[in-house]
Design a protein around this motif. Sequence first.
Motif, short mmCIF file in Angstrom:
data_model
loop_
_atom_site.label_atom_id
_atom_site.label_comp_id
_atom_site.label_asym_id
_atom_site.label_seq_id
_atom_site.Cartn_x
_atom_site.Cartn_y
_atom_site.Cartn_z
N HIS A 173 0.84 -1.20 0.00
CA HIS A 173 0.00 0.00 0.00
C HIS A 173 0.87 1.24 0.00
O HIS A 173 0.65 2.17 -0.75
CB HIS A 173 -0.91 -0.03 1.21
CG HIS A 173 -1.82 1.16 1.29
ND1 HIS A 173 -2.89 1.30 0.43
CD2 HIS A 173 -1.81 2.24 2.08
CE1 HIS A 173 -3.51 2.45 0.72
NE2 HIS A 173 -2.88 3.02 1.72
N GLU A 185 -9.66 1.84 -5.28
CA GLU A 185 -9.50 1.68 -3.84
C GLU A 185 -9.69 0.22 -3.42
O GLU A 185 -9.00 -0.28 -2.53
CB GLU A 185 -10.50 2.59 -3.11
CG GLU A 185 -10.29 2.66 -1.61
CD GLU A 185 -8.85 3.05 -1.23
OE1 GLU A 185 -8.25 3.88 -1.95
OE2 GLU A 185 -8.34 2.50 -0.24
N GLU A 186 -10.62 -0.42 -4.07
CA GLU A 186 -10.88 -1.82 -3.72
C GLU A 186 -9.63 -2.67 -3.97
O GLU A 186 -9.26 -3.52 -3.16
CB GLU A 186 -12.04 -2.36 -4.54
CG GLU A 186 -12.40 -3.79 -4.13
CD GLU A 186 -13.48 -4.41 -5.02
OE1 GLU A 186 -14.09 -5.37 -4.58
OE2 GLU A 186 -13.67 -3.92 -6.15
N GLN A 193 -7.04 -2.12 -1.36
CA GLN A 193 -7.35 -2.84 -0.12
C GLN A 193 -6.89 -4.30 -0.22
O GLN A 193 -6.33 -4.86 0.73
CB GLN A 193 -8.85 -2.79 0.15
CG GLN A 193 -9.35 -1.43 0.62
CD GLN A 193 -10.86 -1.38 0.73
OE1 GLN A 193 -11.54 -2.37 0.51
NE2 GLN A 193 -11.38 -0.21 1.06
N LEU A 247 -10.38 -9.12 4.55
CA LEU A 247 -11.25 -8.34 3.67
C LEU A 247 -12.72 -8.43 4.09
O LEU A 247 -13.59 -7.89 3.41
CB LEU A 247 -11.10 -8.82 2.22
CG LEU A 247 -9.72 -8.60 1.59
CD1 LEU A 247 -9.61 -9.31 0.25
CD2 LEU A 247 -9.46 -7.10 1.41
#
Lengths: 406, 179
Positions: B96, B116-117, B120, B175
Motif C-alpha cells: 500500500h 480503492e478496492e 485494499q 477483507l
Amino acid sequence: MSRTEERLRDALHAKAGTVRDDRLRPLAGPHSGRGWERRGWERRGWLAPLAAAVAVTLVAVLAIALTGSQGSGTSSGPVDPSRQVGAHEPPFFTEFDAGQLQVRSTATGKLTGYAPLSSALRKQQFWGITAAPDGRTFYAVWAPWQRTAALVRPSVYSFQVTASGMVTPLRLVARGPASGASPAGALDMAVSPDGSELALAAHTTHAYWSDTDTIIVFDLRTGVYHLWDGGLRRWIGTEGLNIWDLSWSGPGMLDFVTSWCANYEWLYCGAGTAQVRTLDVGSGGGSLRASTVLVDLGRFPDMVGAVADQQGHLAIMQATGKNSRGDMAPLVTIDQVDAASGTVLRVLYQHKFPLNPNLFGPMLGDPSGQYLMIWAPTGVSGWLRDGTLHRLPANPPYPRAYGFAW
Amino acid sequence: MGMGHSPVPAAELATAATSALFRDHHGELVRLALLMVGDLPTAEDVVQDVYASMHARWARLAVPDSALPYVRAAVLNACRSALRRRGMMRRADMLHRASADQRPLASAEHEVIMSEERRQVLAALSRLPRRRREVLVLRYYLGLSEAEIAEVLRISPGTVKSTAARGLAALARDLGEDT
C-alpha cells in the motif's frame, strides 16, 4: 473461484498492468553499453577475472566438445555463410529486435531496411510475422496489450521489399476478432499459396492455463476473417493445446501440427501426443473439432518442431541426448516424414550440439515448407540446405523467435 | 555434409542464452518483482541485478533445464534481499505504501486502474507472511500450478497447497469476506 480469489487475481493483474513494457529500463548487458560495468562488474569487481577465466576455460572445453561431436554422414555444425544462398532460398528474412522490424538479406545478413512502426503500433504487442510465397511480401500482426484475458483485436499489416531493395511502409490489411475469443498472441502464421489468405494460430488465455486453441483465417483482399475456436482442448496439468505449425496443403485446406502439453515446459510440450490435422477452412469458421487427423506423431516423443510442405512431407525436428554429467547435449535430428503414413523418408540434418535442447526451436519453413530455418537464442540460428546448417550471419543472437520469417 | 563448422564460444552461448531468456520475460519478471517489493524502480533494479548475476554464472550453471523457474526463484530471492535491505519486511502496509509512494509519478491511467478496492486487496496481501504472499502471487498472478510453485520456492506441493489455502483464508478474513 471464490470471490476472494477473483478479487486477488484482479488486483494483482491490475497492479502488474501498471507496468508498461515499452517504458521499462532496458537491461544492461555486456554488449549494450548501458552501464553494465557500473551496475554489475564494478560492484562485484572480483568476479570479473574469475568469470573471464571460466569463460576461457569453457571456450576451450566447448571447442573440443564441438570438434569431438562432429559426426559422420549427414552431421554438420553451423557454418558461416561462405556459400551463396541458392536460387530458391528466400532472399530476405526478418527479425524483431529493440522494437524494430528489420529486414535482412539471407545471403549476407546485411540490413536491407526497417519497416517503420508508428508510435501507436510501438505501444502494442507484436504477435508475429510471416512471409508470402513471393518472398518479398510480409504480413505482421500486432494487438493491444491486455491486462486480463479480455477481448483483444489483432491487426494485420503488410509491407514489401521492392525490387530496388526498399522496404515499403506498413499497410493495415485486416483487423481480427473483437469478441468471441480472447487470443493473446500468435504462435504460427502462414499465407496461402495464392497469397490471398493468412492463417494465424492464436494463443488464448484462461485463468490457470493457456491454449493455442484458436485459428483465425483472414481474407487479405477483403479483411474478412473466420474463426475456428476450441473443440480440441484437454485438461492435462496446467497447459493445453499447442499448435506448432500451420501450412496450406491446397486451396482452402490448412494442415496444422498440434500436441497437448502435460505440464509446464519451457518451450516444447506434448511429447508423444502430436498429430497432424487438416481443416477445411472454406467452411467459414466453427470448432477445431471439424479438423481430421492426418497422421499420429506419437512415435516422435522428442519432437521439438515440425513443418509441413505442400508435397505431402513433414520435416520433424527432434532433440535428444545427455552428456556424461547428465547435462543435456542434444543430438538434433531433422527427418523428412511422409505426412500420410508417418514413415521416415530420409534424414535432412543431424548434429550434436553442446546445448540444452530447450534452447532449440522453433524450426521455421518458408511458405512452401521446403526451405527450413532453425532458430536458437545462442548464435546458431541458420538455414538448412543439403544437410548443412548455414549460420545466419548478422546480429546474433536473434532475440525473438516470433520475429523470424522468411 | 563435409562442411566446416564454427565452434560457438562459451561466453557467446552464455550471453545469448541469458539475454534471450531475459528479453522474452523481462516484463513478466519486473511485474513479479513489483508485486513483491511494491515499487517499480526497485523491481527494475532487482531484475537487473539478477540478470547481471546470472549472466556471469550462466556458463557454470550449464544452462539448467528449467531456466525460467530458476530465474523466477532468483527474482524472488532478490526481492527478499531488497526488502531486507530496506528494512521493509516488517512494514505491514508495504504494498500500500509503495503504491502511495509511486503516486506522484504515476499516470492518470495508473490511478484509474488501481481502484480503492484493489488497493485494499493488495494491502491485505502485504500483511500476509512472506511465503503465503509469494505462493498467492505465483498462483494468482503467474497462474502457476502447485508443482510449478513448489519448484520455484523449493518446497513440497503439499506445502504449497496448505500455504495457499491458509493465505486465502487469512485474506478473506482481512477483507471481511466469507470463504
